[in-house]
Design a protein around this motif. Structure first.
Motif, PDB file in Angstrom:
ATOM      1  N   ARG A  53     -71.280  23.768 -69.411  1.00  0.00           N
ATOM      2  CA  ARG A  53     -70.291  22.708 -69.611  1.00  0.00           C
ATOM      3  C   ARG A  53     -69.088  23.226 -70.403  1.00  0.00           C
ATOM      4  N   TYR A  86     -70.804  22.447 -60.692  1.00  0.00           N
ATOM      5  CA  TYR A  86     -71.742  21.745 -61.562  1.00  0.00           C
ATOM      6  C   TYR A  86     -72.892  21.140 -60.744  1.00  0.00           C
ATOM      7  N   HIS A 118     -76.784  22.027 -61.300  1.00  0.00           N
ATOM      8  CA  HIS A 118     -77.574  20.913 -61.828  1.00  0.00           C
ATOM      9  C   HIS A 118     -78.712  20.551 -60.882  1.00  0.00           C
ATOM     10  N   ARG A 152     -65.308  23.362 -69.168  1.00  0.00           N
ATOM     11  CA  ARG A 152     -64.262  22.695 -69.954  1.00  0.00           C
ATOM     12  C   ARG A 152     -63.083  23.627 -70.195  1.00  0.00           C
ATOM     13  N   GLU A 190     -75.459  23.298 -71.541  1.00  0.00           N
ATOM     14  CA  GLU A 190     -74.387  23.055 -72.496  1.00  0.00           C
ATOM     15  C   GLU A 190     -73.355  24.188 -72.468  1.00  0.00           C
ATOM     16  N   ILE A 201     -68.915  17.155 -67.944  1.00  0.00           N
ATOM     17  CA  ILE A 201     -68.739  18.332 -68.794  1.00  0.00           C
ATOM     18  C   ILE A 201     -68.421  17.938 -70.240  1.00  0.00           C
ATOM     19  N   ARG A 202     -68.596  16.636 -70.542  1.00  0.00           N
ATOM     20  CA  ARG A 202     -68.394  16.111 -71.891  1.00  0.00           C
ATOM     21  C   ARG A 202     -66.984  16.390 -72.406  1.00  0.00           C
TER      22      ARG A 202
END
Length: 525
Positions: free
Chosen positions: A199, A163, A167, A203, A196, A470-471
């Motif tokens: 992510r 990530y 990013h 996940r 998104e 990653i929400r």
């Protein structure tokens, strides 16, 4: 003046947690003594357990150590348990604490090798189903030997690395900037959509890996913290534990992988997101650059870490020492032969494990309350009054139910202690006790994937720095774990009820298992 002082006090209490959460914790601390002294100590004990579970569920609002610790300290102060009882629980579980301290830290020094392995998997397996199965299998295999917390810590490090690389490249930021800051992406809907999707991709991999730690962790005595406690209570060694669990663990393992393939194939429950091509290009370029710039010294470190990995698996398989001491040997070998001699560099290895070790110690304080107030006694007595043929499934189900809403470490600890007490009192024989130990271990490991409360690896993931990136929220974890929960729980139940007794008897007839005299088990433990 008083108003300003009060505001400062409220802001300091539990830091950045929401005000409603702070008020709730304060309400718990006020209500508990009133219920304990004026209503019922038994009811107050269960209220404390529910409150502690609440702090685990709100881990993203505040790390559970602080509110849970306040509840535990209050429990001692009002007499729900004693400091001596907590010390006894900690002493009885010192192997688990040493495992968390030294094994997780030891694997930190093998992270370079593991990062290389997982990076190659990500870049060389473009099929999402194959990649998900590979992550799940790698996590399961490693968890069988390294402890699930250790493995999930490695996978978290890998995902944070992936990530961070994308990013920072995509947003033109340095590695020291805030990864939660997405302001650079807001001007481009395309970049935001890619982020998104990335992510969602991470996940799904993290959840597959997390479930993989449960599938592999149930198999061996070092796979989960409670496994060590159960193995110690039953007097089992590494190989004996592996064989006894196989009638349940192997069928569940196979079915778990079938679920992994199905949810990815049909994009169910939040799975199925592929790796975006722009992200793949960034990661591929980064890996090529690292490979080209790798020095002879760095290559040698990978070889050394691979050799240490072989030593680790062999030492655990043959039980050459306690698990924590084996982890300490990994630290010594890895630092000595990889040129790490600085005290501060070594100290970083303990940053991930020590907060969770402190939280686990608070768990043992809650266990002390459960034991002192006999909270599980009615359930235990109900189960033991059932016919021996039904005891296995009842132990499995009650362990699974409680583990899915609380922590499997203290559920497993309490149940195996109660089962051993039943053996000592003559309520069950040694053969039944050992099959109950299997039911307890599988019950605490398999249905507990339902929530982060039950799985230590899931809780570790939820409270890590990766989860907000990653929400991955509490509710999303529960939803994504649901298909695994249903299948693993049902398959495990069928195996415990119908396959375990026959397979245990067959293993014994083959001479693979031996039943020591019951009085010897009682004497040792």
């Amino acid at each position: 003046m008083e108003t300003a002082f009060t505001r400062a006090l409220i802001k300091n209490f539990l830091g950045q947690s929401p005000d409603w959460y702070k008020i709730t914790v304060l309400a718990f601390l006020i209500i508990n003594p009133l219920v304990f002294f004026l209503v019922s100590p038994f009811l107050a004990g269960w209220l404390l357990v529910v409150e502690f579970i609440f702090t685990l569920g709100m881990a993203l609002k505040c790390y559970p150590l602080q509110p849970g610790g306040l509840l535990a300290i209050e429990a001692v102060m009002i007499g729900m348990t004693s400091a001596d009882r907590i010390r006894e629980e900690i002493s009885a579980n010192m192997e688990v604490i040493l495992l968390l301290i030294f094994m997780v830290a030891g694997i930190y020094f093998m992270k370079q090798l593991l990062l290389t392995v997982f990076t190659k998997l990500l870049l060389n397996l473009r099929n999402k189903i194959a990649l998900s199965l590979a992550f799940c299998f790698a996590a399961a295999f490693l968890s069988a030997f390294l402890d699930a917390l250790t493995v999930i810590a490695v996978v978290i490090s890998v995902s944070v690395g992936f990530y961070t690389i994308y990013h920072n490249v995509a947003s033109n930021k340095s590695e020291f900037d805030d990864l939660n800051d997405d302001t650079s992406f807001t001007g481009s809907q395309q970049h935001q959509a890619i982020l998104e999707q990335f992510r969602a991709f991470l996940r799904s991999l993290m959840m597959h890996a997390g479930v993989g730690t449960a599938l592999g962790g149930v198999m061996t005595m070092v796979g989960e913290p409670q496994n060590l406690i159960i193995a110690k209570a039953a007097g089992w060694q590494f190989t004996d534990f592996l064989i006894r669990m196989s009638p349940v663990s192997v069928p569940v393992f196979i079915c778990g992988f079938i679920v992994c393939a199905l949810v990815e194939r049909f994009r169910l429950f939040g799975y199925g997101a592929p790796l975006p091509q722009p992200v793949f290009d960034v990661l591929k370029a980064f890996d090529q650059k690292n490979s080209e710039n790798k020095t002879r010294q760095e290559q040698l470190r990978l070889v050394v870490q691979a050799v240490i990995g072989v030593w680790l698996i062999a030492a655990l398989a043959f039980h050459l020492a306690e698990v924590g001491l084996i982890g300490l040997s990994v630290i010594i070998f890895a630092t000595a032969f990889c040129g790490i001699t600085d005290e501060h560099a070594i100290g970083k290895a303990f940053q991930d494990s020590l907060p969770f070790t402190a939280l686990l110690t608070v768990f043992f304080a809650i266990v002390a309350v459960i034991v002192e107030q006999h909270l599980f006694s009615p359930i235990i007595h109900f189960v033991l009054q059932a016919a021996p043929s039904n005891q296995l499934s009842l132990f499995y189900l009650f362990n699974g139910l409680l583990s899915s809403v609380s922590d499997n470490v203290f559920v497993g600890t309490v149940y195996i202690n109660e089962a051993r007490s039943a053996l000592q009192s003559g309520a069950i024989d040694l053969k039944q006790f050992e099959m109950l130990a299997v039911a307890i271990n599988t019950g605490t490991n398999l249905p507990s994937v339902a929530t982060p409360n039950g799985q230590a690896a899931f809780l570790f993931l939820l409270t890590s720095a990766l989860a907000p990136l990653i929400r991955l929220s509490y509710g999303r974890m529960v939803w994504m774990a649901l298909p695994y929960t249903v299948v693993m729980t049902l398959v495990g139940l069928l195996c415990v009820q119908y396959l375990l007794p026959d397979m245990t008897q067959w293993y014994t007839d083959m001479g693979w298992l031996s039943l020591p005299p019951a009085n010897e088990v009682i004497r040792v433990h």
